[in-house]
Enzyme design. Structure first.
Site, PDB file in Angstrom:
ATOM      1  CG  ASP A 359      -2.288   0.641   0.923  1.00 34.53           C
ATOM      2  OD1 ASP A 359      -2.320   1.875   1.017  1.00 34.53           O
ATOM      3  OD2 ASP A 359      -3.278  -0.034   0.581  1.00 34.53           O
ATOM      4  CG  ASP A 360       0.300   6.093   0.831  1.00 33.61           C
ATOM      5  OD1 ASP A 360       1.293   6.382   0.140  1.00 33.61           O
ATOM      6  OD2 ASP A 360      -0.471   6.945   1.317  1.00 33.61           O
ATOM      7  NE  ARG A 436      -4.453  10.442   3.659  1.00 34.77           N
ATOM      8  CZ  ARG A 436      -3.952   9.292   3.281  1.00 34.77           C
ATOM      9  NH1 ARG A 436      -3.813   9.008   2.005  1.00 34.77           N
ATOM     10  NH2 ARG A 436      -3.605   8.389   4.164  1.00 34.77           N
ATOM     11  CE  LYS A 469      -6.369   0.580  -1.230  1.00 35.71           C
ATOM     12  NZ  LYS A 469      -5.980   0.289   0.168  1.00 35.71           N
ATOM     13  CD1 TRP A 470      -6.905   5.589  -9.042  1.00 41.20           C
ATOM     14  CD2 TRP A 470      -6.409   4.732 -11.030  1.00 41.20           C
ATOM     15  NE1 TRP A 470      -6.970   6.608  -9.963  1.00 41.20           N
ATOM     16  CE2 TRP A 470      -6.669   6.112 -11.198  1.00 41.20           C
ATOM     17  CE3 TRP A 470      -6.084   3.974 -12.155  1.00 41.20           C
ATOM     18  CZ2 TRP A 470      -6.616   6.745 -12.429  1.00 41.20           C
ATOM     19  CZ3 TRP A 470      -6.035   4.611 -13.388  1.00 41.20           C
ATOM     20  CH2 TRP A 470      -6.284   5.973 -13.520  1.00 41.20           C
ATOM     21  CG  ASP A 471      -6.565   5.478  -2.214  1.00 42.20           C
ATOM     22  OD1 ASP A 471      -7.722   5.924  -2.245  1.00 42.20           O
ATOM     23  OD2 ASP A 471      -5.987   5.134  -1.162  1.00 42.20           O
ATOM     24  CG  MET A 472      -9.428  10.181  -6.600  1.00 40.66           C
ATOM     25  SD  MET A 472     -10.210  11.475  -5.630  1.00 40.66           S
ATOM     26  CE  MET A 472     -10.333  12.747  -6.829  1.00 40.66           C
ATOM     27  CB  CYS A 519      -9.331   2.618  -3.373  1.00 37.77           C
ATOM     28  SG  CYS A 519      -9.196   3.137  -1.654  1.00 37.77           S
ATOM     29  CG  ASP A 541     -10.221   4.069   4.022  1.00 41.59           C
ATOM     30  OD1 ASP A 541      -9.876   3.179   3.229  1.00 41.59           O
ATOM     31  OD2 ASP A 541      -9.741   5.221   3.999  1.00 41.59           O
TER      32      ASP A 541
END
Ligand code: GLA
Length: 740
Positions: A359-360, A436, A469-472, A519, A541
C-alpha cells in the site's frame, strides 16, 4: 426481447418478457412516456394510458403528461431533463420527433463507461431523434433493452446541427415520470468510513434527492436511488432503480408536482456544469440504468448484479476467481522496509493468501501523508532493490504482487510540484484548498494524463505487477483548468472525469491482465463508472465487521459481491476501537472479494491456524461468494439480528450468514427464514465454524428440506446460557449443500 414500433399510434414498446418500457410520440411530436413496469403484451396499444391528446402546452394541458426527455421553459413547469442556451439568450427548445432506428445490440459510448453486450442478440436499442428546428439541436435518446436483465440502459446524445454555438446547461441521462407519489425514495448515504447507509423517506410535494459536487461520486451520496412502495420489502413489492454509470458530479432526485406526479431525474449535476457545443459537435451524457422489480428489493438487486458483474465489469478478471489478498496498510501504515514486507508476505503465503499488496508509502520520501504524491519513484531507503526486486522476491514466495498508487494527486512537497506547480488544480490569484495535505492534478489536461501514463506504464512493466489499487483521497476544490478559456470553465468537472477514464482505459489496454481495484479513501468513488475499468473496489476504509454489515448491505442493493473488497483486520479495530471475534470478521468479509489487512506478526499461533482455515473455506466457496445470487434477509438497519445469504445459480449450494450484534440474556426463540432455494430439494446443513455444539449448531445442522428452510427456517435461541458463552458480535455461517 424485442422493440416494436406501432406507426399508427406512434408507440415504441421495449420488452423482454419481464419488463416493458413504452414510449410514444404525442400529437405535437414530443416524446412521451406511457409505461415502465411489468411486461405487457407487446402487440397491444397503450396510448390511452395518457388520457387525452397532447397537442402542446396550453393552460393546464400537459400538466398530467409524461415526457421521455422534458425540456425547459415551454409549459412543463417541473424540473427539466435538458436546458440548452442559445445565441439569442433563450433556453427554450421544442424537441419533436424526426426519425428513429431500432438496432440489434448496443453501441459503446465514446470515452465513457457503459454496459455492453458480448453477442449482438443480447440486447436491442431504440435510437429516437428529436429535433429543435430553430436552434438546430438534435437530441438522440438511446434506450437499450437487455434480453437477460430486468433493466433498460439510457443515454442521450445532443448534436448541434445549427449554425451558432449552443451551451448545454443541463443534460440528464434519464428522466422518468410516474403517475403518483405513493413511493419512498431510497438512497445510499453516509460519510467517509460509513458509506452506503440505507435511508428511506416518503415522497412529498417538492424536490427531494441526492447530489455530489465534490468532483467524485462521493462517500456521502452514491449515484443510485430507488423508489419503493411503502410496503415493498426485500422479497415482495414494486421498486424502481436509477443508477448512473458515472464517477463525477451527479444529481439523482425526484420532484413531486401539485398533482402527485413524480419525476425522477438522474445525470450529471447541472450545478456548475456548462458545456459549449459549437456547430457540428455533439455531447454524450453518461449512461443511466433503470431497473424495475415486482419482487422487492432483491429483484432490483438481481437486475443490477447480473448486469454490472457480467456486462459492465469487463476484461481478463471479469469472470475469473479473484485472489485472496493481504494488504499491509493497517499492518504497517508508512512504517516498513523490504525485510518487514517480506516477512509479512511470507506469513501471508503460509496462511494461504495468493496476492500481497504493498500500500501507500513506497515512493519518494513518503513516510507520512504530507509529501511525495506525484513522485512515483521507489524510496531506496525502504526498498533498496526497487519495486522490481520486491516483486521478484514476493513472486519467489509463491505470491502475486500488487501495488498502491494515487495517480490523480500531487503533494506540495514533491519533485513533481517543484517542476510543475501549475499542474495542480487551482484558480490563479486564489489559494488552493488542501485535502489530506495534497492537491489534485488537472486531469482535464491531456499532457498531465500522458505524463501519468508514461510513469505508470513504466512502473507496471518494470516489475511483476499483477494488481493495482488506484486510490483517490480527496475531493476537488477551486474547479478551474488553465487549459480552458474563461467561458468554458463549466466543462472542467466532466473533463476531469473523462481524463480519469482515459488513463484507466490506456492502462487496462496496455496491461490487460492486471487486476485493478478502485478506491477513494474507501468508498468515495464506489460507482458503476469505476466498475467498467476496475472490476472491484475497496468498499470502505472501515474494516470493522459490525460497521461493514451496514456498509456491505447498503452497497449490495445496487452492486454485486464481486465488486466489494472486504478484508479482515486486527482488533481493536482501527476505525472504531471495537473488539470483534476473528470468526465474525471473516464471516462478514467472506461476502465480498476477500482478503486481510494486518501484520501477521501480531497473530498468535491459534489465530494463524484459524486464518488458514478461513482462507481455505473462502477458496473452496469463492465461486459462490463472488458470483452467486446475494439475498438480504435481516437488515442491520432494523435491529440486532442481521442475516444474508448467497446461493449458486443452480441452487445446489448456498451459504447463509447470521450475525447478532449485542448479546442479550435469556433470548427467546427466533427464526431465520431462508430464500432462493429449491423447495423440493433436500439440503445438508453444516455450521461453520463447526464443533461449537451450541444451540445454533445443534438445532440447525443435518438434513433439511428446502421447503422447511424457506418456511420454518433456521432456529436460534432457546439456550439460556447462550449470551454468556457467545458474547457480543456473534456470528455463524451455514453451508447448505443439496443432496442427490
Ligand atoms: C486511503 C485508502 C486506504 C489506504 C490509504 C493510504 O485512505 O482508502 O486503504 O490505501 O489511503 O494512504
Amino acid at each position: 426481447m424485442s422493440i416494436t414500433y406501432n406507426g399508427v399510434t406512434g408507440e415504441f414498446h421495449l420488452s423482454n418478457g419481464v419488463i416493458s418500457y413504452i414510449i410514444c410520440v404525442y400529437e405535437n411530436g414530443y416524446a412521451g412516456q406511457l409505461y415502465f413496469g411489468a411486461a405487457l403484451d407487446p402487440l397491444g396499444s397503450y396510448r390511452h394510458l395518457y388520457r387525452s391528446r397532447f397537442d402542446g402546452f396550453s393552460n393546464s394541458a400537459g400538466e398530467f403528461a409524461r415526457f421521455e426527455y422534458p425540456s425547459y421553459g415551454n409549459g412543463d413547469f417541473r424540473l427539466p431533463a435538458v436546458t440548452i442556451l442559445q445565441e439569442d439568450g433563450s433556453s427554450v427548445i421544442e424537441p419533436v420527433y424526426r426519425s428513429h432506428r431500432i438496432v440489434t445490440g448496443k453501441e459503446p459510448i465514446p470515452f465513457l463507461p457503459a454496459t455492453y453486450v458480448d453477442e449482438a442478440d443480447e440486447a436491442e436499442t431504440l435510437e429516437l431523434d428529436l429535433e429543435d428546428a430553430k436552434s438546430g439541436a438534435t437530441i438522440t435518446l438511446s434506450c437499450t433493452i437487455f434480453r437477460d436483465h430486468a433493466a433498460v440502459a439510457r443515454h442521450v446524445r445532443i448534436r448541434n446541427g445549427g449554425k451558432s454555438t449552443l451551451r448545454i446547461k443541463c443534460a440528464m441521462s434519464a428522466s422518468l415520470d410516474l403517475e403518483d407519489s405513493g413511493w419512498e425514495l431510497l438512497t445510499l448515504t453516509g460519510a467517509w468510513a460509513r458509506e452506503c447507509g440505507v435511508t428511506t423517506r416518503s415522497l412529498a410535494q417538492g424536490f427531494q434527492g441526492v447530489a455530489s459536487s465534490r468532483g467524485i461520486s462521493s462517500h456521502h451520496q452514491n449515484p443510485f436511488v430507488a423508489l419503493k412502495r411503502p410496503e415493498t420489502g426485500e422479497s415482495m413489492g414494486e421498486a424502481y432503480g436509477f443508477s448512473l454509470v458515472y464517477s463525477g458530479n451527479f444529481l439523482a432526485g425526484c420532484e413531486v408536482d401539485a398533482f402527485g406526479i413524480s419525476r425522477v431525474r438522474i445525470g450529471i449535476n447541472p450545478e456548475g456544469f456548462d458545456w459549449e457545443l459549437p456547430p457540428g459537435a455533439f455531447f454524450d451524457t453518461p449512461e443511466a440504468v433503470l431497473a424495475w422489480s415486482g419482487t422487492g428489493l432483491t429483484g432490483l438487486s438481481d437486475a443490477y448484479h447480473g448486469l454490472y458483474r457480467t456486462r459492465l465489469a469487463r476484461g481478463f478478471w471479469r469472470d475469473r476467481p479473484r485472489p485472496v489478498l493481504l494488504n499491509n496498510w493497517e499492518g504497517t501504515y508508512f512504517d516498513f522496509d523490504e525485510k518487514k514486507l517480506l516477512s509479512i508476505a511470507s506469513s501471508a503465503k503460509e496462511l494461504g493468501a495468493e496476492l500481497f499488496v504493498l500500500d501507500d508509502g513506497w515512493y519518494g520520501k513518503r513516510n507520512d501523508d504530507t509529501s511525495s504524491l506525484g513522485d512515483w519513484i521507489v524510496n531506496p531507503e525502504k526498498l533498496p532493490e526497487g519495486i522490481s526486486g520486491l516483486a521478484e522476491k514476493v513472486g519467489k514466495l509463491g505470491l502475486s504482487f500488487g501495488i498502491w498508487i494515487e495517480p490523480e494527486m500531487i503533494s506540495a512537497r514533491s519533485g513533481l510540484f517543484e517542476r510543475h506547480p501549475d499542474w495542480a488544480i487551482g484558480i490563479p490569484g486564489r489559494p488552493r484548498t488542501e485535502g489530506r495535505q495534497q492537491y489534485v492534478l488537472d486531469f482535464s489536461r491531456r499532457e498531465i494524463v500522458d505524463h501519468l501514463y508514461e510513469v505508470l506504464s513504466g512502473l507496471f512493466s518494470g516489475a511483476r505487477v499483477s494488481y493495482v489499487k488506484w486510490d483517490m483521497n480527496r475531493c476537488l476544490t477551486e474547479p478551474f483548468s488553465l487549459s480552458l478559456p474563461a467561458d468554458r470553465q463549466g466543462e472542467f468537472f466532466h473533463r476531469y472525469c473523462l481524463g480519469v477514464y482515459s488513463l484507466y482505459e490506456r492502462l487496462i489496454s496496455a496491461f490487460p491482465e492486471i487486476l485493478f481495484e478502485s478506491c477513494a479513501g474507501g468508498g468515495g468513488r464506489f460507482d458503476p463508472g469505476m466498475l467498467f475499468y476496475a472490476p472491484q473496489a475497496w468498499t470502505s476504509d472501515d474494516s470493522d465487521a459490525i460497521e461493514r454489515l451496514k456498509i456491505q448491505w447498503g452497497a449490495s442493493i445496487c452492486y454485486p459481491l464481486s465488486s466489494m473488497g472486504a478484508h479482515v483486520s486486527a482488533v481493536p479495530n482501527h476505525q472504531t476501537g471495537r473488539m470483534t471475534p476473528l470468526a465474525t470478521r471473516a464471516a462478514v468479509a467472506f461476502f465480498g472479494v476477500f482478503g486481510y489487512e494486518l501484520d501477521p506478526a501480531g497473530l498468535s499461533d491459534a489465530e494463524k491456524s484459524i486464518i488458514s482455515e478461513q482462507i481455505a473455506f473462502y477458496k473452496k466457496h469463492r465461486g459462490l461468494f463472488q458470483t452467486g445470487r446475494f439475498i438480504r434477509l435481516k437488515s442491520p438497519f432494523d435491529g440486532n439480528d442481521v442475516a444474508w445469504m448467497v446461493v449458486s445459480p443452480d441452487k445446489t449450494l448456498a451459504v447463509a450468514g447470521a450475525y447478532r450484534i449485542l448479546a442479550r440474556p435469556s433470548p427467546g426463540l427466533s427464526r431465520l427464514v431462508l430464500r432462493g432455494l429449491l423447495a423440493d430439494a433436500s439440503y445438508r446443513v453444516a455450521a461453520w465454524p463447526a464443533g461449537t455444539n451450541d444451540a445454533a449448531e445443534t438445532n440447525n445442522t443435518g438434513l433439511r428440506g428446502g421447503d422447511e428452510l424457506m418456511h420454518a427456517g433456521l432456529l436460534f435461541g432457546g439456550d439460556r446460557w447462550y449470551a454468556p458463552t457467545q458474547g457480543d458480535f456473534w456470528s455463524r455461517l451455514f453451508v447448505l449443500e443439496k443432496q442427490e
